[in-house]
Design a protein around this motif. Structure first.
Motif, PDB file in Angstrom:
ATOM      1  N   ASN A 127      22.757 -27.067  -7.069  1.00  0.00           N
ATOM      2  CA  ASN A 127      23.265 -26.233  -8.148  1.00  0.00           C
ATOM      3  C   ASN A 127      22.136 -25.710  -9.024  1.00  0.00           C
ATOM      4  OD1 ASN A 127      25.389 -25.104  -9.763  1.00  0.00           O
ATOM      5  ND2 ASN A 127      25.138 -26.773 -11.231  1.00  0.00           N
ATOM      6  N   ARG A 128      22.180 -24.399  -9.361  1.00  0.00           N
ATOM      7  CA  ARG A 128      21.302 -23.781 -10.354  1.00  0.00           C
ATOM      8  C   ARG A 128      19.818 -24.046 -10.050  1.00  0.00           C
ATOM      9  NH1 ARG A 128      24.698 -22.294 -14.868  1.00  0.00           N
ATOM     10  NH2 ARG A 128      23.144 -22.614 -16.508  1.00  0.00           N
ATOM     11  N   LEU A 129      19.443 -23.758  -8.794  1.00  0.00           N
ATOM     12  CA  LEU A 129      18.050 -23.961  -8.377  1.00  0.00           C
ATOM     13  C   LEU A 129      17.111 -22.925  -8.962  1.00  0.00           C
ATOM     14  CD1 LEU A 129      18.300 -24.911  -4.591  1.00  0.00           C
ATOM     15  CD2 LEU A 129      17.885 -26.427  -6.535  1.00  0.00           C
ATOM     16  N   GLY A 130      17.608 -21.730  -9.207  1.00  0.00           N
ATOM     17  CA  GLY A 130      16.775 -20.642  -9.715  1.00  0.00           C
ATOM     18  C   GLY A 130      17.660 -19.573 -10.314  1.00  0.00           C
ATOM     19  N   LEU A 131      17.025 -18.577 -10.881  1.00  0.00           N
ATOM     20  CA  LEU A 131      17.750 -17.483 -11.527  1.00  0.00           C
ATOM     21  C   LEU A 131      17.559 -16.214 -10.700  1.00  0.00           C
ATOM     22  CD1 LEU A 131      19.355 -16.735 -14.190  1.00  0.00           C
ATOM     23  CD2 LEU A 131      17.187 -15.736 -14.950  1.00  0.00           C
ATOM     24  N   ALA A 132      18.659 -15.731 -10.094  1.00  0.00           N
ATOM     25  CA  ALA A 132      18.576 -14.478  -9.350  1.00  0.00           C
ATOM     26  C   ALA A 132      18.423 -13.320 -10.333  1.00  0.00           C
ATOM     27  CB  ALA A 132      19.812 -14.272  -8.488  1.00  0.00           C
ATOM     28  N   VAL A 133      17.388 -12.511 -10.123  1.00  0.00           N
ATOM     29  CA  VAL A 133      17.108 -11.336 -10.951  1.00  0.00           C
ATOM     30  C   VAL A 133      16.979 -10.158 -10.002  1.00  0.00           C
ATOM     31  CG1 VAL A 133      15.551 -10.274 -12.624  1.00  0.00           C
ATOM     32  CG2 VAL A 133      15.984 -12.749 -12.709  1.00  0.00           C
ATOM     33  N   GLU A 134      17.931  -9.213 -10.077  1.00  0.00           N
ATOM     34  CA  GLU A 134      18.048  -8.157  -9.072  1.00  0.00           C
ATOM     35  C   GLU A 134      18.140  -6.780  -9.730  1.00  0.00           C
ATOM     36  OE1 GLU A 134      21.436  -9.239  -6.503  1.00  0.00           O
ATOM     37  OE2 GLU A 134      21.326 -11.194  -7.496  1.00  0.00           O
ATOM     38  N   PRO A 135      17.028  -6.096  -9.945  1.00  0.00           N
ATOM     39  CA  PRO A 135      17.111  -4.708 -10.415  1.00  0.00           C
ATOM     40  C   PRO A 135      17.802  -3.852  -9.351  1.00  0.00           C
ATOM     41  CG  PRO A 135      14.878  -5.574 -10.653  1.00  0.00           C
ATOM     42  CD  PRO A 135      15.629  -6.550  -9.812  1.00  0.00           C
ATOM     43  N   MET A 136      18.863  -3.137  -9.744  1.00  0.00           N
ATOM     44  CA  MET A 136      19.685  -2.389  -8.804  1.00  0.00           C
ATOM     45  C   MET A 136      19.697  -0.907  -9.172  1.00  0.00           C
ATOM     46  SD  MET A 136      23.030  -4.908  -8.325  1.00  0.00           S
ATOM     47  CE  MET A 136      23.637  -4.591  -9.979  1.00  0.00           C
ATOM     48  N   THR A 137      19.761  -0.067  -8.147  1.00  0.00           N
ATOM     49  CA  THR A 137      19.872   1.375  -8.398  1.00  0.00           C
ATOM     50  C   THR A 137      21.292   1.772  -8.783  1.00  0.00           C
ATOM     51  OG1 THR A 137      20.243   1.750  -6.033  1.00  0.00           O
ATOM     52  CG2 THR A 137      17.964   1.934  -6.843  1.00  0.00           C
ATOM     53  N   CYS A 138      22.270   0.908  -8.497  1.00  0.00           N
ATOM     54  CA  CYS A 138      23.670   1.211  -8.799  1.00  0.00           C
ATOM     55  C   CYS A 138      24.408  -0.090  -9.036  1.00  0.00           C
ATOM     56  CB  CYS A 138      24.317   2.006  -7.662  1.00  0.00           C
ATOM     57  SG  CYS A 138      24.278   1.169  -6.055  1.00  0.00           S
TER      58      CYS A 138
END
Length: 298
Positions: free
Chosen positions: A258-269
Motif C-alpha cells: 500500500n502507498r509505495l509511491g506517488l503517481a505523478v502524471e502530466p497529461m495532455t487531456c
C-alpha cells in the motif's frame, strides 16, 4: 527482457524495451521512482508511456468524426479501457549512448483504433535530472484522436508516504465516480483536502484524481514537489503541453503493498477525453505531437 542503462552526473536510469518503460531512476543510488523487477511483469503500469490515450475510456467506447469505435476493456472491474495501446508492446531501439536512449513502436491499426501511428520516447539524463519526451506521428491517411502521459510513481525518501510533504500547483480537480473513477464535475480545491498549493503533509488523504488550472511559471514550467521529512525529495516538471495532472497515492488493499509511491502524471487531456473531447488532440495525417517532462532530485 531487453533493457538499457544510461547515466549522467549523479543520475542513473534503466529503461525496459517492454512498454518503453522507465524501470529505475536513481540519484546518488537513491530511488526517485518505485522500480519494478527486471524481466517480469510491470506492476501498476509503473513507468510506462500511456498513449494514444491516458487514463480511461468509459466502456472502451467512443465516437470520433461521426463514427463509433470500441477498444478492448482492460480494467475489467471498472469496465474501462485504461492507458492506451502501446504499453503491452516491445519497443524498438532507435539510438543509444551513455546518457540517452530513444525507443519507438507502431501499434497495429485495429477496428477500435484504425490509425497508423509511430510513437517514440527519448530518455536523456543530464545534471538536472531525467528528461523524457514522447513524440507521436500520424503515418496514416485519416485524422486520429490522441493523448499521452507518463506513469512514474515518485519516491521522496524512506519515510511512509503519509509523512511526505506534497506541493501541487493546481486550483481545480475533476471529481469522479467512486466506483469507476469516471468524470463527474470540476471542483475548486479551495477548502478541499486536495488543496496542496501550499506544501503540506499528505497524511491519510487518498487521491486518484486529475487536476487542472495549473500554475506555470514565467518560463512556462509547472512543478510537483514531494519531500521526505528526512530531507530528501523528488520533483517533476513539465510545460504547457500538459494542462492536466493525474495524482494517485497508490492505495491498495491487503495483501498488496500500500502507498509505495506517488503517481505523478502530466497529461495532455483529462480522463475519458475520447468521449468528452476536452483537450483531445486531433492528429491530422502527417502531423506530429510532442510532450515532455523532467524528474529530478531535490
Amino acid at each position: 527482457m531487453t533493457e538499457y542503462k544510461i547515466r549522467a552526473g549523479e543520475y542513473t536510469a534503466t529503461i525496459a524495451a517492454h512498454a518503453g518503460a522507465l524501470r529505475e531512476l536513481r540519484h546518488r543510488e537513491r530511488d526517485l521512482i518505485v522500480p519494478f523487477p527486471e524481466g517480469g511483469p510491470i506492476p501498476d503500469y509503473r513507468g510506462i508511456v500511456a498513449a494514444p490515450w491516458p487514463n480511461r475510456i468509459a466502456d472502451g467506447r467512443y465516437t470520433f468524426d461521426g463514427a463509433e469505435y470500441e477498444v478492448p476493456v482492460n480494467e475489467t472491474d471498472r469496465g474501462c479501457a485504461l492507458h492506451g495501446l502501446v504499453f503491452p508492446l516491445d519497443w524498438t531501439l532507435e539510438s543509444l549512448d551513455e546518457s540517452s536512449v530513444t525507443l519507438s513502436c507502431s501499434p497495429e491499426p485495429t477496428a477500435g483504433y484504425p490509425h497508423e501511428l509511430r510513437v517514440a520516447v527519448e530518455y536523456r539524463l543530464a545534471e538536472d535530472g531525467l528528461h523524457s519526451a514522447v513524440t507521436a506521428e500520424n503515418l496514416g491517411g485519416t485524422a486520429a484522436p490522441y493523448g499521452v502521459c507518463p506513469h512514474p510513481y515518485l519516491v521522496a525518501g524512506p519515510s511512509p508516504l503519509n509523512e511526505w510533504v506534497l506541493e501541487i500547483p493546481a486550483g481545480t480537480f475533476l471529481e469522479v465516480t467512486p466506483d469507476r473513477l469516471l468524470p463527474k464535475e470540476m471542483r475548486s480545491v479551495d477548502g478541499h483536502e486536495f488543496d496542496f498549493r501550499a506544501p503540506r503533509a499528505i497524511g491519510g488523504t487518498e487521491i486518484d484524481h486529475a487536476f487542472t488550472d495549473i500554475a506555470f511559471d514565467g518560463g512556462g514550467q509547472a512543478r510537483v514537489l514531494v519531500r521526505d521529512p528526512g530531507g530528501t525529495g523528488v520533483g517533476m516538471a513539465w510545460d504547457r503541453t500538459c494542462q492536466w495532472l493525474q495524482i494517485h497515492t497508490a492505495d491498495k488493499q491487503p495483501p498488496f503493498p500500500n502507498r509505495l509511491g506517488l503517481a505523478v502524471e502530466p497529461m495532455t487531456c483529462p480522463p475519458d477525453a475520447f468521449n468528452s473531447g476536452v483537450d483531445l488532440i486531433r492528429l491530422e495525417p502527417g502531423a506530429m505531437h510532442s510532450a515532455s517532462w523532467r524528474i529530478f532530485a531535490t
